[in-house]
Design a protein around this motif. Structure first.
Motif, PDB file in Angstrom:
ATOM      1  N   LYS A  64       0.833  -1.206   0.000  1.00  0.00           N
ATOM      2  CA  LYS A  64       0.000   0.000   0.000  1.00  0.00           C
ATOM      3  C   LYS A  64       0.869   1.258   0.000  1.00  0.00           C
ATOM      4  CE  LYS A  64      -3.217   2.565   2.893  1.00  0.00           C
ATOM      5  NZ  LYS A  64      -3.862   2.642   4.196  1.00  0.00           N
ATOM      6  N   GLN A  65       1.962   1.231   0.777  1.00  0.00           N
ATOM      7  CA  GLN A  65       2.842   2.395   0.852  1.00  0.00           C
ATOM      8  C   GLN A  65       3.459   2.712  -0.514  1.00  0.00           C
ATOM      9  OE1 GLN A  65       3.128  -0.228   2.975  1.00  0.00           O
ATOM     10  NE2 GLN A  65       2.693   0.584   5.000  1.00  0.00           N
ATOM     11  N   LEU A  66       3.858   1.671  -1.239  1.00  0.00           N
ATOM     12  CA  LEU A  66       4.453   1.881  -2.561  1.00  0.00           C
ATOM     13  C   LEU A  66       3.445   2.498  -3.532  1.00  0.00           C
ATOM     14  CD1 LEU A  66       6.461  -1.441  -3.033  1.00  0.00           C
ATOM     15  CD2 LEU A  66       7.352   0.820  -2.453  1.00  0.00           C
ATOM     16  N   VAL A  67       2.207   2.062  -3.461  1.00  0.00           N
ATOM     17  CA  VAL A  67       1.162   2.613  -4.329  1.00  0.00           C
ATOM     18  C   VAL A  67       0.914   4.081  -4.006  1.00  0.00           C
ATOM     19  CG1 VAL A  67      -1.282   2.445  -4.961  1.00  0.00           C
ATOM     20  CG2 VAL A  67       0.094   0.366  -4.744  1.00  0.00           C
ATOM     21  N   GLY A 113       3.771  10.644  -6.465  1.00  0.00           N
ATOM     22  CA  GLY A 113       4.896  10.999  -7.330  1.00  0.00           C
ATOM     23  C   GLY A 113       4.459  11.296  -8.754  1.00  0.00           C
ATOM     24  N   GLY A 114       3.494  10.541  -9.238  1.00  0.00           N
ATOM     25  CA  GLY A 114       2.981  10.794 -10.588  1.00  0.00           C
ATOM     26  C   GLY A 114       2.343  12.158 -10.707  1.00  0.00           C
ATOM     27  N   PHE A 115       1.494  12.491  -9.743  1.00  0.00           N
ATOM     28  CA  PHE A 115       0.854  13.815  -9.771  1.00  0.00           C
ATOM     29  C   PHE A 115       1.878  14.934  -9.589  1.00  0.00           C
ATOM     30  CE2 PHE A 115      -3.093  11.426  -8.926  1.00  0.00           C
ATOM     31  CZ  PHE A 115      -3.894  11.982  -9.915  1.00  0.00           C
ATOM     32  N   GLY A 116       2.858  14.717  -8.716  1.00  0.00           N
ATOM     33  CA  GLY A 116       3.904  15.723  -8.518  1.00  0.00           C
ATOM     34  C   GLY A 116       4.726  15.934  -9.775  1.00  0.00           C
ATOM     35  N   SER A 117       5.058  14.853 -10.463  1.00  0.00           N
ATOM     36  CA  SER A 117       5.836  14.955 -11.700  1.00  0.00           C
ATOM     37  C   SER A 117       5.061  15.679 -12.783  1.00  0.00           C
ATOM     38  CB  SER A 117       6.232  13.562 -12.189  1.00  0.00           C
ATOM     39  OG  SER A 117       7.106  12.957 -11.269  1.00  0.00           O
ATOM     40  N   ILE A 118       3.772  15.413 -12.876  1.00  0.00           N
ATOM     41  CA  ILE A 118       2.939  16.119 -13.858  1.00  0.00           C
ATOM     42  C   ILE A 118       2.903  17.610 -13.537  1.00  0.00           C
ATOM     43  CG2 ILE A 118       0.556  16.444 -14.653  1.00  0.00           C
ATOM     44  CD1 ILE A 118       0.256  13.347 -14.338  1.00  0.00           C
ATOM     45  N   SER A 178      -0.023   7.289   6.019  1.00  0.00           N
ATOM     46  CA  SER A 178      -0.385   7.103   4.610  1.00  0.00           C
ATOM     47  C   SER A 178      -0.523   8.441   3.893  1.00  0.00           C
ATOM     48  CB  SER A 178      -1.701   6.325   4.499  1.00  0.00           C
ATOM     49  OG  SER A 178      -1.540   5.008   4.962  1.00  0.00           O
ATOM     50  N   GLN A 179      -1.144   9.409   4.546  1.00  0.00           N
ATOM     51  CA  GLN A 179      -1.286  10.734   3.946  1.00  0.00           C
ATOM     52  C   GLN A 179       0.079  11.400   3.779  1.00  0.00           C
ATOM     53  OE1 GLN A 179      -3.973  12.025   7.021  1.00  0.00           O
ATOM     54  NE2 GLN A 179      -5.719  12.097   5.591  1.00  0.00           N
ATOM     55  N   THR A 180       0.946  11.212   4.757  1.00  0.00           N
ATOM     56  CA  THR A 180       2.287  11.787   4.683  1.00  0.00           C
ATOM     57  C   THR A 180       3.076  11.156   3.538  1.00  0.00           C
ATOM     58  OG1 THR A 180       2.243  12.217   7.054  1.00  0.00           O
ATOM     59  CG2 THR A 180       4.391  12.251   5.985  1.00  0.00           C
ATOM     60  N   LEU A 181       2.976   9.848   3.372  1.00  0.00           N
ATOM     61  CA  LEU A 181       3.659   9.186   2.252  1.00  0.00           C
ATOM     62  C   LEU A 181       3.150   9.695   0.913  1.00  0.00           C
ATOM     63  CD1 LEU A 181       3.942   5.424   3.285  1.00  0.00           C
ATOM     64  CD2 LEU A 181       5.810   6.991   2.743  1.00  0.00           C
ATOM     65  N   LEU A 182       1.840   9.801   0.769  1.00  0.00           N
ATOM     66  CA  LEU A 182       1.244  10.273  -0.477  1.00  0.00           C
ATOM     67  C   LEU A 182       1.685  11.694  -0.798  1.00  0.00           C
ATOM     68  CD1 LEU A 182      -0.980   9.842  -2.763  1.00  0.00           C
ATOM     69  CD2 LEU A 182      -2.499  11.054  -1.182  1.00  0.00           C
ATOM     70  N   LEU A 183       1.599  12.582   0.190  1.00  0.00           N
ATOM     71  CA  LEU A 183       1.840  14.000  -0.050  1.00  0.00           C
ATOM     72  C   LEU A 183       3.316  14.404   0.001  1.00  0.00           C
ATOM     73  CD1 LEU A 183      -1.156  15.377   2.031  1.00  0.00           C
ATOM     74  CD2 LEU A 183      -0.999  15.179  -0.463  1.00  0.00           C
ATOM     75  N   ALA A 184       4.019  14.018   1.063  1.00  0.00           N
ATOM     76  CA  ALA A 184       5.409  14.463   1.230  1.00  0.00           C
ATOM     77  C   ALA A 184       6.366  13.646   0.369  1.00  0.00           C
ATOM     78  CB  ALA A 184       5.815  14.401   2.703  1.00  0.00           C
ATOM     79  N   THR A 185       6.373  12.340   0.591  1.00  0.00           N
ATOM     80  CA  THR A 185       7.301  11.489  -0.154  1.00  0.00           C
ATOM     81  C   THR A 185       6.897  11.410  -1.619  1.00  0.00           C
ATOM     82  OG1 THR A 185       7.653  10.189   1.848  1.00  0.00           O
ATOM     83  CG2 THR A 185       8.389   9.222  -0.225  1.00  0.00           C
ATOM     84  N   GLY A 186       5.610  11.178  -1.873  1.00  0.00           N
ATOM     85  CA  GLY A 186       5.145  11.019  -3.241  1.00  0.00           C
ATOM     86  C   GLY A 186       5.076  12.324  -4.003  1.00  0.00           C
ATOM     87  N   PHE A 187       4.100  13.163  -3.657  1.00  0.00           N
ATOM     88  CA  PHE A 187       3.879  14.383  -4.429  1.00  0.00           C
ATOM     89  C   PHE A 187       5.097  15.303  -4.409  1.00  0.00           C
ATOM     90  CE2 PHE A 187       2.602  18.718  -5.222  1.00  0.00           C
ATOM     91  CZ  PHE A 187       1.891  18.579  -6.403  1.00  0.00           C
ATOM     92  N   CYS A 188       5.578  15.640  -3.222  1.00  0.00           N
ATOM     93  CA  CYS A 188       6.718  16.573  -3.148  1.00  0.00           C
ATOM     94  C   CYS A 188       7.975  15.966  -3.756  1.00  0.00           C
ATOM     95  CB  CYS A 188       6.965  17.007  -1.704  1.00  0.00           C
ATOM     96  SG  CYS A 188       5.686  18.107  -1.071  1.00  0.00           S
ATOM     97  N   GLY A 189       8.146  14.653  -3.591  1.00  0.00           N
ATOM     98  CA  GLY A 189       9.291  13.986  -4.200  1.00  0.00           C
ATOM     99  C   GLY A 189       9.248  14.035  -5.714  1.00  0.00           C
ATOM    100  N   GLY A 190       8.053  13.888  -6.287  1.00  0.00           N
ATOM    101  CA  GLY A 190       7.909  13.973  -7.738  1.00  0.00           C
ATOM    102  C   GLY A 190       7.900  15.406  -8.248  1.00  0.00           C
TER     103      GLY A 190
END
Length: 123
Positions: free
Chosen positions: A2-5, A11-16, A63-75
């Motif tokens: 779940k964390q990877l997803v 990350g996809g949304f951040g990259s876009i 989960s929200q932190t992973l999505l937003l900080a690691t994922g979105f901000c990372g991308g």
């Protein structure tokens, strides 16, 4: 799994979002990467806000932190593009823009994280 997803989606949304900023704000005329600069500074503010909320009374769950900080901000933010753009400044002999872009990115990036954390404290 779940964390990877979550990281993948964020990350996809951040990259876009970074692509859109770069497409519309990087200057082909002057070669100055305003879009990348904006993405890195805005991403720094966002991660300060997100992690500030995560730390403040556990407002965000992991989960929200992973999505937003690691994922979105990372991308959304990008060190590799920043490094490449600086390489291009040096290669072309544009030392003034190299200096301004590098120093400005570091100073404003750090200040933006602190600003984001500060704004959360005010909320």
């Amino acid at each position: 799994m779940k964390q990877l997803v979550l990281v993948f989606i964020g990350g996809g949304f951040g990259s876009i979002a970074r692509y859109v900023l770069s497409k519309y704000f990087n200057s082909e005329v002057t070669g100055i990467p305003y879009g990348t600069f904006m993405a890195n500074v805005l991403g720094s503010v966002l991660i300060g806000i997100i992690l500030g909320f995560a730390a403040k009374n556990e407002t965000l769950n992991s989960s929200q932190t992973l999505l937003l900080a690691t994922g979105f901000c990372g991308g959304f933010t990008t060190f590799s593009t920043f490094a490449y753009e600086n390489h291009m400044f040096l290669k072309s002999g544009d030392f003034m823009n190299f200096f301004l872009y590098t120093i400005g990115s570091f100073i404003l990036g750090f200040a933006a994280v602190f600003l984001g954390m500060f704004l959360v404290r005010l909320a």
